[in-house]
Design a protein around this motif. Structure first.
Motif, PDB file in Angstrom:
ATOM      1  N   GLU A 101       0.889  -1.145   0.000  1.00  0.00           N
ATOM      2  CA  GLU A 101       0.000   0.000   0.000  1.00  0.00           C
ATOM      3  C   GLU A 101       0.926   1.192   0.000  1.00  0.00           C
ATOM      4  O   GLU A 101       1.845   1.263   0.814  1.00  0.00           O
ATOM      5  CB  GLU A 101      -0.845  -0.003   1.260  1.00  0.00           C
ATOM      6  CG  GLU A 101      -1.872   1.096   1.278  1.00  0.00           C
ATOM      7  CD  GLU A 101      -2.646   1.066   2.576  1.00  0.00           C
ATOM      8  OE1 GLU A 101      -2.305   1.861   3.458  1.00  0.00           O
ATOM      9  OE2 GLU A 101      -3.560   0.244   2.701  1.00  0.00           O
ATOM     10  N   ALA A 104       2.528   3.101   3.227  1.00  0.00           N
ATOM     11  CA  ALA A 104       2.184   2.294   4.398  1.00  0.00           C
ATOM     12  C   ALA A 104       3.097   2.620   5.573  1.00  0.00           C
ATOM     13  O   ALA A 104       2.663   2.663   6.700  1.00  0.00           O
ATOM     14  CB  ALA A 104       2.280   0.824   4.063  1.00  0.00           C
ATOM     15  N   GLY A 105       4.370   2.881   5.295  1.00  0.00           N
ATOM     16  CA  GLY A 105       5.294   3.142   6.391  1.00  0.00           C
ATOM     17  C   GLY A 105       5.398   4.606   6.760  1.00  0.00           C
ATOM     18  O   GLY A 105       6.275   4.988   7.515  1.00  0.00           O
ATOM     19  N   HIS A 107       4.459   8.327   8.291  1.00  0.00           N
ATOM     20  CA  HIS A 107       3.811   8.920   9.454  1.00  0.00           C
ATOM     21  C   HIS A 107       3.263  10.288   9.045  1.00  0.00           C
ATOM     22  O   HIS A 107       4.008  11.123   8.533  1.00  0.00           O
ATOM     23  CB  HIS A 107       4.830   9.073  10.578  1.00  0.00           C
ATOM     24  CG  HIS A 107       4.208   9.425  11.889  1.00  0.00           C
ATOM     25  ND1 HIS A 107       3.806  10.693  12.193  1.00  0.00           N
ATOM     26  CD2 HIS A 107       3.881   8.665  12.947  1.00  0.00           C
ATOM     27  CE1 HIS A 107       3.273  10.694  13.405  1.00  0.00           C
ATOM     28  NE2 HIS A 107       3.307   9.475  13.881  1.00  0.00           N
ATOM     29  N   LEU A 118      12.426   6.977   7.492  1.00  0.00           N
ATOM     30  CA  LEU A 118      11.679   5.931   8.198  1.00  0.00           C
ATOM     31  C   LEU A 118      11.405   4.750   7.258  1.00  0.00           C
ATOM     32  O   LEU A 118      11.610   3.589   7.607  1.00  0.00           O
ATOM     33  CB  LEU A 118      10.354   6.513   8.704  1.00  0.00           C
ATOM     34  CG  LEU A 118       9.473   5.553   9.490  1.00  0.00           C
ATOM     35  CD1 LEU A 118      10.156   5.147  10.777  1.00  0.00           C
ATOM     36  CD2 LEU A 118       8.137   6.190   9.804  1.00  0.00           C
ATOM     37  N   LEU A 122      12.772   0.813   7.303  1.00  0.00           N
ATOM     38  CA  LEU A 122      11.890  -0.361   7.285  1.00  0.00           C
ATOM     39  C   LEU A 122      12.380  -1.383   6.266  1.00  0.00           C
ATOM     40  O   LEU A 122      12.119  -2.573   6.379  1.00  0.00           O
ATOM     41  CB  LEU A 122      10.451   0.050   6.927  1.00  0.00           C
ATOM     42  CG  LEU A 122       9.571   0.496   8.080  1.00  0.00           C
ATOM     43  CD1 LEU A 122       8.331   1.184   7.563  1.00  0.00           C
ATOM     44  CD2 LEU A 122       9.193  -0.665   8.955  1.00  0.00           C
TER      45      LEU A 122
END
Lengths: 399, 260
Positions: A101, A104-105, A107, A118, A122
């Motif tokens: 998606e 998705a990671g 913020h 970030l 991941l």
């Protein structure tokens, strides 16, 4: 990527299945939790996938197709490692980058730049490695000054750009994308496709899930058609997409043999329909201005009076006119306890010469749900120089 | 373990994100982390010193405020760490459902961030009290650090269990509130263990926090390193707890996506 031999198997699935727990009540959730802690399976489950065997080699591109809910996303999640399969074996070799998606990671409170760090962490990148490819990411995303704005102010297209840019930066051995091409604008789609083609020609491996057969055929050598959690067809992408589309057409087309089944399963059904006495499957040929009488028999499982809709569409599917018995306050005539009859008449047919389809639909008495459909070809012949599809009542006035 | 080491960048990012997002958008920022316990400390001081007029020999030349401060910050870190950490998996549903990574990092980052905030607050308040003339002894500061480490390890172990269970049972969070409240009163934060009746002291010793707060106080207030054996033993227990809890967490983590 360079260290790998060409043709090495990167993804191998053997008899993989995924069962989702059915745990709606608190008690069943407790039971499921206990069962999982004891390493037993789910007490009750729903099988989203079963018996999937699949092999993807280095340099291959595989497209997943299927209707919504067929299990495509679950399969991608299993390969991406987000979901643990409940049966079967799975072997993955190489670095996977999965875009299940976009964003998705991310913020929402973070700026685009902070989110890049970030997201790359991941994927297992250190801060220094990220810094090294930051310029490439920003160039690919091409969102300008917005990179230092919080993500929450981004449009969905901008989030997509950034997400794809991050995924491409790490140059994964296997790239998994789930319906991401559908989100960006035209130029970004082209950019993504160009990137993927380049990635594939460099020996990258791609797993793609898309509803656009065009993308599948363009990007994938092979396709897998997932249906009801099983692999229905697998092979050359052009062949599989053709099969899938053919199946789709057949599914959407009205099926005569379904009437018996509709009656059996206890639904409202249009049992037969006639056009000026001709059975619906033969169709009718009329001259413009003739009377058209459509007759039909409707099955009602509970003996209540059903609703009927009559519709007229041009051969190319353009709707012309539709009306229901309920709108006109017409009550179908009861013949037996469960059978009703109707007749619908168009006096002096105003359709211009051409090919049309007459559609009859059976609905419940409230007219909420459409259960069944019969169609019939209607050809209108005649000499006429008027334009359009039908003659509107009109006159020319003397002024 | 090596897997976790490889993911240290991710942990660092989660940790930073926890710290930033907690007070982002607030005017006070990180001051809120300090403000809440300070307010509690003020209330406790007022109620117990002015209203109840408590006094006991352990205080010595110290004020009741200093006595409570020594126990309140570690307790706050423990309580808030567990409560926030329990939501760490559920609160990151978007990530858990879409990206593969070791989910326990979320728990460690959340508990770690809470501890970092209160750990800082602890030394700020000690410094302020010392400036105001509170005769703290900072010689045994290593014992204090050790006690905090034990507290952190314990909180991580507990939170690994509660955060995983929370995915399956939303009741966990609801239960934690009252349990932690009871725990606060059976932990010697507001009173010294010596004031507890002899008969209850045995069962109370089962509460691991007793053995953490005791050494912190004795080293800061009396300058004596006491209860080191218990502290070391407790650290061992906490490590075992984390290892076992992580095992169970990992066993469940493959199914988070199904339930979250």
């Amino acid at each position: 990527m360079s260290a790998m031999n060409d043709g090495q198997v990167l993804i191998a699935l053997r008899d993989v299945g995924k069962a989702y727990p059915i745990a709606n009540t608190a008690a069943s959730r407790v039971k499921t939790l206990a069962a999982l802690l004891m390493r037993r399976g789910f007490p009750e489950s729903f099988h989203a996938l079963s018996g999937i065997d699949l092999e993807v080699r280095q340099g291959e591109s595989l497209g997943l197709i299927g209707v919504n809910g067929a299990g495509k996303s679950t399969l991608l999640k299993i390969i991406a490692g987000v979901v643990r399969p409940s049966s079967g074996q799975i072997g993955i070799h190489g670095r996977i980058s999965a875009l299940l998606e976009l964003g998705a990671g991310f913020h929402p409170e973070y700026t685009g730049r902070q989110n890049v760090f970030l997201a790359t962490s991941l994927m297992g990148l250190s801060e220094r490695e990220t810094r090294a490819c930051l310029d490439a990411i920003l160039a690919f995303a091409d969102i300008g000054e917005h990179i230092d704005q919080p993500i929450k102010h981004y449009s969905s297209g901008m989030v997509v750009r950034l997400g794809f840019a991050v995924a491409t930066a790490v140059r994964p051995d296997i790239l998994i994308t789930d319906e991401v091409l559908a989100v960006g604008d035209e130029s970004f789609q082209r950019k993504c496709i160009a990137w993927m083609e380049n990635y594939l020609s460099d020996g990258g491996t791609l797993l793609l899930c898309a509803h656009s057969m065009f993308h599948i055929q363009k990007l994938c050598q092979k396709a897998a058609w997932i249906h009801d959690g099983k692999l229905k067809s697998y092979g050359d992408s052009h062949r599989v997409t053709r099969e899938y589309l053919a199946w789709h057409d057949a599914r959407n087309a009205p099926k005569a043999q379904d009437h018996a089944q509709a009656v059996k399963s206890g639904n409202y059904a249009l049992v037969s329909m006639t056009l000026n006495g001709q059975p619906s499957h033969e169709g009718a040929v009329l001259s413009m201005g003739d009377n058209l009488r459509v007759g039909g028999r409707v099955f009602s499982p509970d003996g209540r009076t059903p609703t009927v809709i009559m519709g007229f569409v041009r051969k190319d599917g353009m709707p012309i006119y539709g009306v229901s018995s309920e709108m006109d306050g017409y009550e179908l005539c009861r013949r037996t306890a469960n059978e009703f009859e109707f007749e619908f008449e168009l006096p002096e047919l105003s359709l211009l010469p051409g090919e049309y389809t007459v559609k009859g639909h059976a609905l419940d008495p409230e007219g909420y749900r459409l259960f069944d459909e019969l169609t019939s070809d209607l050809t209108v012949v005649g000499e006429c120089r008027e334009l359009g599809v039908c003659r509107l009542p009109h006159r020319w006035n003397i002024v | 373990m090596s897997e976790l080491w490889r993911q240290r960048w991710l942990f660092l990012n989660f940790f930073k994100r926890e710290l930033k997002s907690r007070y982002s958008g607030t005017l006070g920022g990180g001051l809120w982390a300090l403000g809440q316990p300070v307010l509690l400390l003020a209330i406790y001081s007022f109620v117990f010193r002015k209203v109840f007029k408590v006094g006991f020999p352990e205080l010595g030349e110290h004020s009741f405020t200093a006595f409570v401060a020594c126990g309140l910050w570690p307790w706050m870190a423990f309580q808030e760490g567990i409560q926030r950490g329990t939501q760490a998996v559920v609160g990151n549903a978007g990530l858990v459902k879409k990206v593969m990574f070791p989910h326990e990092l979320l728990v460690f980052a959340s508990v770690g961030a809470t501890f970092a905030l209160h750990f800082t607050g602890f030394f700020v308040i000690l410094g302020v009290l010392a400036l105001l003339g509170e005769p703290f002894s900072f010689a045994g500061v290593m014992v204090v650090l050790g006690a905090w480490l034990v507290m952190l390890t314990l909180a991580c172990g507990v939170t690994l269990l509660t955060s995983a269970a929370q995915v399956f049972l939303k009741d966990v969070d609801q239960l934690l509130g009252p349990i932690l409240m009871i725990m606060f009163y059976i932990t010697p934060v507001l009173y010294p263990i010596s004031q507890v009746p002899e008969s209850v002291r045995g069962p109370m010793a089962l509460n691991p926090l007793v053995h953490v707060i005791g050494p912190i106080r004795s080293s800061l207030m009396q300058g004596v390193a006491s209860g080191l054996g218990e502290l070391a033993g407790l650290f061992g227990v906490a490590i075992v707890l984390v290892v076992v809890a992580r095992g169970l967490f990992v066993r469940l983590s493959g199914y988070f996506e199904d339930f979250i």
